[in-house]
Design a protein around this motif. Structure first.
Motif, short mmCIF file in Angstrom:
data_model
loop_
_atom_site.label_atom_id
_atom_site.label_comp_id
_atom_site.label_asym_id
_atom_site.label_seq_id
_atom_site.Cartn_x
_atom_site.Cartn_y
_atom_site.Cartn_z
N PRO A 15 0.85 -1.20 0.00
CA PRO A 15 0.00 0.00 0.00
C PRO A 15 0.89 1.25 0.00
CG PRO A 15 -0.74 -1.57 1.65
CD PRO A 15 0.58 -2.07 1.14
N LEU A 27 -5.11 0.80 -1.30
CA LEU A 27 -5.14 -0.63 -1.59
C LEU A 27 -5.62 -0.78 -3.01
CD1 LEU A 27 -6.80 -1.97 1.69
CD2 LEU A 27 -4.42 -2.31 0.97
N THR A 45 -6.58 -7.92 -2.84
CA THR A 45 -5.62 -6.83 -3.02
C THR A 45 -4.19 -7.35 -3.18
OG1 THR A 45 -5.22 -6.57 -0.64
CG2 THR A 45 -7.03 -5.27 -1.60
#
Length: 152
Positions: A15, A27, A45
């Motif tokens: 991130p 994300l 993610t």
């Protein structure tokens, strides 16, 4: 000065904060999905993290997706506990009544806010202390500004 905590991750693309003073790190989607109007889907993610003890992560919607496309997160904020080591997945919901929304790999779909948390100690008592609000709940403070002269 912004306080920081070391958060370990195995993600190929960790991130990132878009700006130096952002509260949430973006994300991104690790898989593509098309959300029909009113449809929800859980999107990976590719991010797994190890938060320090005493911290939690909160997965929150991106304001631009919500405002421009009606895309939000069903269980916002989603909570990532310090002991969780699995992939962070985001359950997106298309609130638009007519237009599908396509999520592509790499699209920023949510934000992760990492904060220190306090562990509460719940103490059993026979009666709670009084307060100005009391037991009044949903909608008890009204919906318009007191400054505007509307109903409070």
């Amino acid at each position: 000065m912004i306080e920081s905590a070391d958060v370990l991750t195995t993600a190929l693309e960790p991130p990132r904060y878009a700006h130096h003073d952002d509260a949430g790190a973006d994300l991104c989607a690790a898989e593509a999905v098309v959300l029909a109007p009113g449809e929800r889907a859980t999107v990976g993610t590719g991010v797994a993290i190890a938060l320090p003890e005493g911290y939690a992560g909160f997965v929150v919607p991106r304001s631009g997706l919500a405002a421009r496309h009606g895309i939000t997160i069903v269980n916002a904020p989603g909570t990532v506990d310090a002991g969780y080591r699995g992939e962070i997945r985001v359950t997106l919901l298309n609130t638009d009544a007519a237009t599908p929304y396509a999520v592509s790999v790499g699209d920023r779909i949510a934000q992760l806010i990492v904060v220190p948390v306090t562990r509460a100690r719940f103490v059993k008592v026979d009666e709670l202390p009084d307060s100005a609000r009391g037991a009044n709940g949903f909608g008890s403070t009204g919906y318009t500004s007191v400054q505007s002269g509307g109903n409070a």
